[in-house]
Enzyme design. Sequence first.
Site, PDB file in Angstrom:
ATOM      1  N   HIS A   1       0.880  -1.179   0.000  1.00  0.00           N
ATOM      2  CA  HIS A   1       0.000   0.000   0.000  1.00  0.00           C
ATOM      3  C   HIS A   1       0.911   1.221   0.000  1.00  0.00           C
ATOM      4  CE1 HIS A   1      -3.638  -2.383   1.160  1.00  0.00           C
ATOM      5  NE2 HIS A   1      -2.744  -3.159   1.752  1.00  0.00           N
TER       6      HIS A   1
ATOM      7  N   ASP B   1       2.126  -7.023   2.502  1.00  0.00           N
ATOM      8  CA  ASP B   1       1.022  -6.169   2.952  1.00  0.00           C
ATOM      9  C   ASP B   1       1.588  -4.912   3.621  1.00  0.00           C
ATOM     10  OD1 ASP B   1      -1.496  -5.210   3.334  1.00  0.00           O
ATOM     11  OD2 ASP B   1      -2.081  -6.641   4.869  1.00  0.00           O
TER      12      ASP B   1
HETATM   13  O1  DOR Z   1      -3.811  -4.088   8.277  1.00  0.00           O
HETATM   14  C1  DOR Z   1      -4.166  -3.754   7.158  1.00  0.00           C
HETATM   15  N1  DOR Z   1      -3.820  -2.559   6.649  1.00  0.00           N
HETATM   16  N2  DOR Z   1      -4.927  -4.589   6.444  1.00  0.00           N
HETATM   17  C2  DOR Z   1      -5.482  -4.202   5.296  1.00  0.00           C
HETATM   18  O2  DOR Z   1      -6.167  -4.985   4.693  1.00  0.00           O
HETATM   19  C3  DOR Z   1      -5.304  -2.828   4.781  1.00  0.00           C
HETATM   20  C4  DOR Z   1      -4.060  -2.262   5.283  1.00  0.00           C
HETATM   21  C5  DOR Z   1      -3.952  -0.789   5.041  1.00  0.00           C
HETATM   22  O3  DOR Z   1      -4.178  -0.359   3.903  1.00  0.00           O
HETATM   23  O4  DOR Z   1      -3.607  -0.069   5.972  1.00  0.00           O
HETATM   24 ZN    ZN Z   2      -3.260  -5.088   2.178  1.00  0.00          ZN
HETATM   25 ZN    ZN Z   3      -5.937  -7.024   3.240  1.00  0.00          ZN
END
Ligand code: DOR
Ligand code: ZN
Ligand code: ZN
Length: 437
Positions: free
Chosen positions: A60, A303
């Site tokens: 992200h 992630d």
């Molecule tokens: O912990 C998380 N953070 N899980 C997610 O699915 C999204 C992510 C975020 O974009 O901060």
């Molecule tokens: Zn994610």
């Molecule tokens: Zn996720």
Amino acid sequence: MKTVLKNAHLVLPEETKHGDLLIEDGLIATIGGSIDAPGAEEIDCSDKWVLPGVIDAHVHFRSPGYEYKEDWETGSKAALAGGVTTVFDMPNTKPQTTTAETLKSKRALARKGSLVNFGLFLGATGENIDVINEAEGIVGVKVYMGQTTGQEIADPDEALDTMLRDLFERTHRVIAVHAEDETQIRKHMKTYKGEEFPEIHSLIRNDSVAYTAARRAVHIAKKYSGRLHICHLSTKKEVALLAKYTDDNITAEVAPHHLFFTVSDYAQRGTLLKMNPPLRSHADVDALWEALIDGSIPMIATDHAPHLKKEKLRGYWDAPAGVPGVEMVLPLLLDSVHEKMLDIHQVVSLLCEGPARVYGVKNKGRLREGYDADLAVVDMDMMRTVHNERVMSKCGWTPYDGMDVRGWPIMTFVGGRLMMENGSIVSGHNGREVELV
Ligand code: DOR
Ligand code: ZN
Ligand code: ZN
């Protein structure tokens, strides 16, 4: 332009060769032996290991919309520091990447800002199947089954089945799901209302929350012969579910925080370790390692979800979920080689070949003549304590702060160009969008 990496341990899929590697015009030209290329720049890699660059298929990078947490430049520099040469960015930005226009503008931002190669996901809304089918060049489609950062879910049940069915039936793309059951999450939130311990996160989003959603996605994918990828698999129950489906149409990934932390770590790190899905028990962590070791889970993805430390320290209910990881995943796994959890070929399989295979990335993921010269040169013996102060990500902290880690990337090449050396970014050249096979 030619470069020779001299005297390295070259990590091929099945064996390690000792010798030189020639890079020519951005590609791996020759692997092994003693290479004498007139006019080439020579880099001594004695005692160093050359791996394919890591493909982190779940980050992200927050742009557009949340650039105060991360942007393409800072995120990609963090990637380079960690030996990561390709990232796939998720659609939960602001605006969300769910239309042709938002895809186009994110692509422009990535092209301008990213020092590593990139791929982009489109988010599914239930109403954009035509956009999904017409979009060129996306790596996959992201479905949020449960609420998480930047994703409000209006009606968890009815719309979701229809959307999944439609996707599996009507598109051949990889459907990557965040599998958590929103109905159960909402019920559990009521139960724990008023509590403040970070530990409740793992109870609100317990293993049944993840399992129920994963099972639902698997059943619909099977019924409509879809191509399902389950993101950040975190429980023993889900591992058992996946074990029943050994075909290539259902794949999964594991995130490093689910391998290196358990619920007992909340005691020390508190809400810094709040993420979705949450931390699990030792039995879950053991099951994840086992599935990675026996190959039933083909890949690891971070992630990487940067939030500022001050946001993370807000208290349980207000702290955003997510931890950074793109900079740390390779060192952590190299350390696990010393710990005898994995061998170096398994590391390459999980971080490079696995993601390339799952998403069908062209010309990447292994050391092979003719493939892109996206490379990580690592010093397996370098010992370093992780410090928040050294983090390249704009978020400025890491959940691994204070840990001793052995095995670090010392050079990262993207498209044959030296981009990172000893922790410094040494070129401003931009990466490219990946091509799919
Ligand atoms: O912990 C998380 N953070 N899980 C997610 O699915 C999204 C992510 C975020 O974009 O901060
Ligand atoms: Zn994610
Ligand atoms: Zn996720």
